[in-house]
Design a protein around this motif. Structure first.
Motif, PDB file in Angstrom:
ATOM      1  N   GLY A 184       0.822  -1.204   0.000  1.00 15.59           N
ATOM      2  CA  GLY A 184       0.000   0.000   0.000  1.00 15.59           C
ATOM      3  C   GLY A 184       0.856   1.254   0.000  1.00 15.59           C
ATOM      4  O   GLY A 184       2.062   1.207  -0.241  1.00 15.59           O
ATOM      5  N   GLY A 185       0.228   2.381   0.265  1.00 14.59           N
ATOM      6  CA  GLY A 185       0.923   3.669   0.258  1.00 14.59           C
ATOM      7  C   GLY A 185       0.027   4.763   0.776  1.00 14.59           C
ATOM      8  O   GLY A 185      -1.049   4.492   1.325  1.00 14.59           O
ATOM      9  N   VAL A 186       0.447   6.009   0.584  1.00 19.30           N
ATOM     10  CA  VAL A 186      -0.302   7.137   1.145  1.00 19.30           C
ATOM     11  C   VAL A 186      -1.664   7.312   0.484  1.00 19.30           C
ATOM     12  O   VAL A 186      -2.549   7.956   1.049  1.00 19.30           O
ATOM     13  CB  VAL A 186       0.500   8.448   1.037  1.00 19.30           C
ATOM     14  CG1 VAL A 186       1.741   8.387   1.909  1.00 19.30           C
ATOM     15  CG2 VAL A 186       0.894   8.741  -0.408  1.00 19.30           C
ATOM     16  N   ALA A 187      -1.831   6.747  -0.694  1.00 24.63           N
ATOM     17  CA  ALA A 187      -3.124   6.844  -1.376  1.00 24.63           C
ATOM     18  C   ALA A 187      -3.662   5.463  -1.755  1.00 24.63           C
ATOM     19  O   ALA A 187      -4.574   5.358  -2.565  1.00 24.63           O
ATOM     20  CB  ALA A 187      -2.990   7.713  -2.623  1.00 24.63           C
ATOM     21  N   ALA A 188      -3.096   4.403  -1.163  1.00 25.55           N
ATOM     22  CA  ALA A 188      -3.512   3.040  -1.505  1.00 25.55           C
ATOM     23  C   ALA A 188      -3.653   2.203  -0.243  1.00 25.55           C
ATOM     24  O   ALA A 188      -2.715   2.120   0.568  1.00 25.55           O
ATOM     25  CB  ALA A 188      -2.505   2.404  -2.453  1.00 25.55           C
ATOM     26  N   ALA A 189      -4.807   1.586  -0.067  1.00 26.64           N
ATOM     27  CA  ALA A 189      -5.043   0.736   1.095  1.00 26.64           C
ATOM     28  C   ALA A 189      -4.174  -0.514   1.000  1.00 26.64           C
ATOM     29  O   ALA A 189      -4.069  -1.130  -0.057  1.00 26.64           O
ATOM     30  CB  ALA A 189      -6.513   0.346   1.170  1.00 26.64           C
ATOM     31  N   PRO A 190      -3.518  -0.914   2.106  1.00 28.23           N
ATOM     32  CA  PRO A 190      -2.746  -2.151   2.078  1.00 28.23           C
ATOM     33  C   PRO A 190      -3.654  -3.376   2.006  1.00 28.23           C
ATOM     34  O   PRO A 190      -4.780  -3.361   2.522  1.00 28.23           O
ATOM     35  CB  PRO A 190      -1.980  -2.112   3.403  1.00 28.23           C
ATOM     36  CG  PRO A 190      -2.824  -1.261   4.291  1.00 28.23           C
ATOM     37  CD  PRO A 190      -3.468  -0.239   3.408  1.00 28.23           C
ATOM     38  N   THR A 191      -3.136  -4.427   1.383  1.00 29.18           N
ATOM     39  CA  THR A 191      -3.902  -5.671   1.236  1.00 29.18           C
ATOM     40  C   THR A 191      -3.075  -6.903   1.586  1.00 29.18           C
ATOM     41  O   THR A 191      -3.596  -8.019   1.536  1.00 29.18           O
ATOM     42  CB  THR A 191      -4.428  -5.826  -0.201  1.00 29.18           C
ATOM     43  OG1 THR A 191      -3.315  -5.775  -1.112  1.00 29.18           O
ATOM     44  CG2 THR A 191      -5.429  -4.722  -0.560  1.00 29.18           C
ATOM     45  N   SER A 192      -1.785  -6.734   1.939  1.00 32.13           N
ATOM     46  CA  SER A 192      -0.944  -7.885   2.264  1.00 32.13           C
ATOM     47  C   SER A 192       0.204  -7.450   3.158  1.00 32.13           C
ATOM     48  O   SER A 192       0.507  -6.259   3.276  1.00 32.13           O
ATOM     49  CB  SER A 192      -0.399  -8.540   0.991  1.00 32.13           C
ATOM     50  OG  SER A 192       0.510  -7.683   0.327  1.00 32.13           O
ATOM     51  N   VAL A 193       0.876  -8.442   3.775  1.00 33.79           N
ATOM     52  CA  VAL A 193       2.064  -8.169   4.577  1.00 33.79           C
ATOM     53  C   VAL A 193       3.153  -9.167   4.206  1.00 33.79           C
ATOM     54  O   VAL A 193       2.904 -10.372   4.089  1.00 33.79           O
ATOM     55  CB  VAL A 193       1.760  -8.231   6.087  1.00 33.79           C
ATOM     56  CG1 VAL A 193       1.188  -9.576   6.507  1.00 33.79           C
ATOM     57  CG2 VAL A 193       3.006  -7.893   6.904  1.00 33.79           C
ATOM     58  N   PHE A 194       4.360  -8.652   4.007  1.00 34.47           N
ATOM     59  CA  PHE A 194       5.530  -9.451   3.659  1.00 34.47           C
ATOM     60  C   PHE A 194       6.397  -9.628   4.895  1.00 34.47           C
ATOM     61  O   PHE A 194       6.697  -8.656   5.587  1.00 34.47           O
ATOM     62  CB  PHE A 194       6.332  -8.753   2.557  1.00 34.47           C
ATOM     63  CG  PHE A 194       7.663  -9.384   2.258  1.00 34.47           C
ATOM     64  CD1 PHE A 194       7.762 -10.462   1.399  1.00 34.47           C
ATOM     65  CD2 PHE A 194       8.832  -8.897   2.843  1.00 34.47           C
ATOM     66  CE1 PHE A 194       8.984 -11.052   1.126  1.00 34.47           C
ATOM     67  CE2 PHE A 194      10.055  -9.471   2.573  1.00 34.47           C
ATOM     68  CZ  PHE A 194      10.136 -10.557   1.708  1.00 34.47           C
ATOM     69  N   VAL A 195       6.791 -10.865   5.190  1.00 42.17           N
ATOM     70  CA  VAL A 195       7.674 -11.159   6.314  1.00 42.17           C
ATOM     71  C   VAL A 195       8.959 -11.782   5.775  1.00 42.17           C
ATOM     72  O   VAL A 195       8.911 -12.777   5.051  1.00 42.17           O
ATOM     73  CB  VAL A 195       7.008 -12.117   7.328  1.00 42.17           C
ATOM     74  CG1 VAL A 195       8.004 -12.534   8.411  1.00 42.17           C
ATOM     75  CG2 VAL A 195       5.786 -11.461   7.952  1.00 42.17           C
ATOM     76  N   GLY A 196      10.097 -11.164   6.121  1.00 41.45           N
ATOM     77  CA  GLY A 196      11.396 -11.716   5.758  1.00 41.45           C
ATOM     78  C   GLY A 196      12.246 -11.861   7.009  1.00 41.45           C
ATOM     79  O   GLY A 196      12.314 -10.946   7.828  1.00 41.45           O
ATOM     80  N   ALA A 197      12.889 -13.023   7.184  1.00 35.00           N
ATOM     81  CA  ALA A 197      13.662 -13.288   8.393  1.00 35.00           C
ATOM     82  C   ALA A 197      15.003 -13.927   8.051  1.00 35.00           C
ATOM     83  O   ALA A 197      15.104 -14.745   7.133  1.00 35.00           O
ATOM     84  CB  ALA A 197      12.886 -14.197   9.336  1.00 35.00           C
ATOM     85  N   TYR A 198      16.031 -13.544   8.803  1.00 32.47           N
ATOM     86  CA  TYR A 198      17.378 -14.088   8.656  1.00 32.47           C
ATOM     87  C   TYR A 198      17.773 -14.857   9.915  1.00 32.47           C
ATOM     88  O   TYR A 198      17.314 -14.545  11.022  1.00 32.47           O
ATOM     89  CB  TYR A 198      18.402 -12.963   8.483  1.00 32.47           C
ATOM     90  CG  TYR A 198      18.361 -12.256   7.163  1.00 32.47           C
ATOM     91  CD1 TYR A 198      19.144 -12.689   6.091  1.00 32.47           C
ATOM     92  CD2 TYR A 198      17.566 -11.125   6.985  1.00 32.47           C
ATOM     93  CE1 TYR A 198      19.126 -12.015   4.876  1.00 32.47           C
ATOM     94  CE2 TYR A 198      17.541 -10.451   5.772  1.00 32.47           C
ATOM     95  CZ  TYR A 198      18.325 -10.902   4.724  1.00 32.47           C
ATOM     96  OH  TYR A 198      18.300 -10.233   3.522  1.00 32.47           O
ATOM     97  N   GLU A 199      18.667 -15.828   9.743  1.00 29.16           N
ATOM     98  CA  GLU A 199      19.312 -16.420  10.902  1.00 29.16           C
ATOM     99  C   GLU A 199      20.225 -15.357  11.525  1.00 29.16           C
ATOM    100  O   GLU A 199      20.976 -14.693  10.814  1.00 29.16           O
ATOM    101  CB  GLU A 199      20.133 -17.644  10.497  1.00 29.16           C
ATOM    102  CG  GLU A 199      19.280 -18.811  10.038  1.00 29.16           C
ATOM    103  CD  GLU A 199      20.113 -20.031   9.651  1.00 29.16           C
ATOM    104  OE1 GLU A 199      21.357 -19.940   9.719  1.00 29.16           O
ATOM    105  OE2 GLU A 199      19.527 -21.064   9.273  1.00 29.16           O
TER     106      GLU A 199
END
Length: 301
Positions: free
Chosen positions: A179-194
């Motif tokens: 999403g952004g300042v004029a766009a509703a979010p619709t997902s979430v990204f998760v990234g993880a490291y050891e």
């Protein structure tokens, strides 16, 4: 015999029209107030015991009659020595969440006392609210990523994640709503490291809290300075007239060497949150420049 009354002369038509127009102009209809997208929004906190145990867990639960729109946490006293392994909203694909459980491990042996606070962002029932999830593959790779996407027609109000099998050996580097300042979010990204070399298999789960479209929903971001300091802090604030339903964060340039210690919505039991603060420490000494980004998911108050 009494005199007959004089016949009443008809009022001129033009005068009647002018009078009607004057009456119409004099009637002021008040404008209807904009309806709140998430009425009854508050922030609830729950804190674990403070001791030197390796693992800490605590659950923040919404008041009866309210539902969970977003999450947060805070590590107290660990300053980079502990990592949040679980930030797990309850609920499901057909059930509205009402609580969040946060679990944290010491990243390395730490003799000091520390505690963990869970934050639940809660509101009066929100139409269509559910929790969906997506899990990465389970293996011993150094990096893991996964995206949880709202069902078609729904928007993202809040976020969560869970690391499975790492028990303090991995850190979430990206926890980014789209999403952004004029766009509703619709997902979430998760990234993880050891965080350190880890031979075991592990996986990451992303949680998306989703609802029917909300008035004014948008994603706001703020970035800290880029330098090699041990600690970075930044706050993303909702625009005037909006409130915080959820949040996210992102560490840039540290690739597993940074730990988000604070992921804290403001507000309280009688005050709607409007700002998300992200504070991050280096987990090990790290000489390169890096930044932290705070994301605020905001809707019309």
């Amino acid at each position: 015999m009494s005199a007959q009354p004089a016949a009443r002369r008809p009022r001129p038509r033009a005068f009647t029209l002018l009078l009607g127009a004057a009456v119409a102009v004099g009637v002021i209809v008040p404008a209807a107030p904009a309806s709140a997208a998430v009425p009854g929004l508050v922030r609830i906190a729950a804190t674990s015991a403070s001791n030197s145990n390796d693992f800490r867990s605590v659950t923040a639960t919404c008041p009866v009659g309210k539902v969970l729109t977003g999450t947060g946490y805070e590590l107290n006293g660990a300053t980079g020595e502990a990592v949040v392994d679980d930030l797990r909203p309850n609920g499901g694909p057909a059930v509205a969440p009402t609580a969040v459980t946060v679990g944290a491990y010491e990243a390395e042996a730490f003799a000091g006392n520390w505690s963990l606070t869970a934050f639940a962002i809660c509101a009066n029932p929100v139409a269509g609210l559910v929790r969906v999830s997506a899990a990465s593959a389970s293996n011993s790779n150094d990096f893991r990523s996964v995206t949880a996407t709202c069902p078609v027609g729904k928007v993202l109000t809040g976020t969560g994640y869970e690391l499975n099998g790492a028990t303090g050996e991995a850190v979430v580097d990206d926890f980014r709503p789209n999403g952004g300042v004029a766009a509703a979010p619709t997902s979430v990204f998760v990234g993880a490291y050891e965080a350190d070399a880890f031979a075991g298999n592990w996986s990451a789960t992303a949680y998306a809290i989703c609802a029917n479209p909300l008035v004014g929903l948008a994603r706001i971001s703020a970035v800290s300075p880029s330098d090699s300091n041990d600690f970075h802090s930044v706050a993303a604030a909702c625009p005037f007239g909006k409130v915080l339903t959820g949040a996210g964060y992102e560490l840039n340039g540290v690739t597993g060497e940074g730990v988000v210690d604070d992921f804290r919505p403001n507000g309280g039991p009688a005050a709607a949150p409007a700002t998300a603060t992200v504070g991050a420490y280096e987990e090990d000494t790290f000489t390169a420049n890096w930044t932290s980004t705070a994301y605020a998911i905001c809707a019309t108050a």
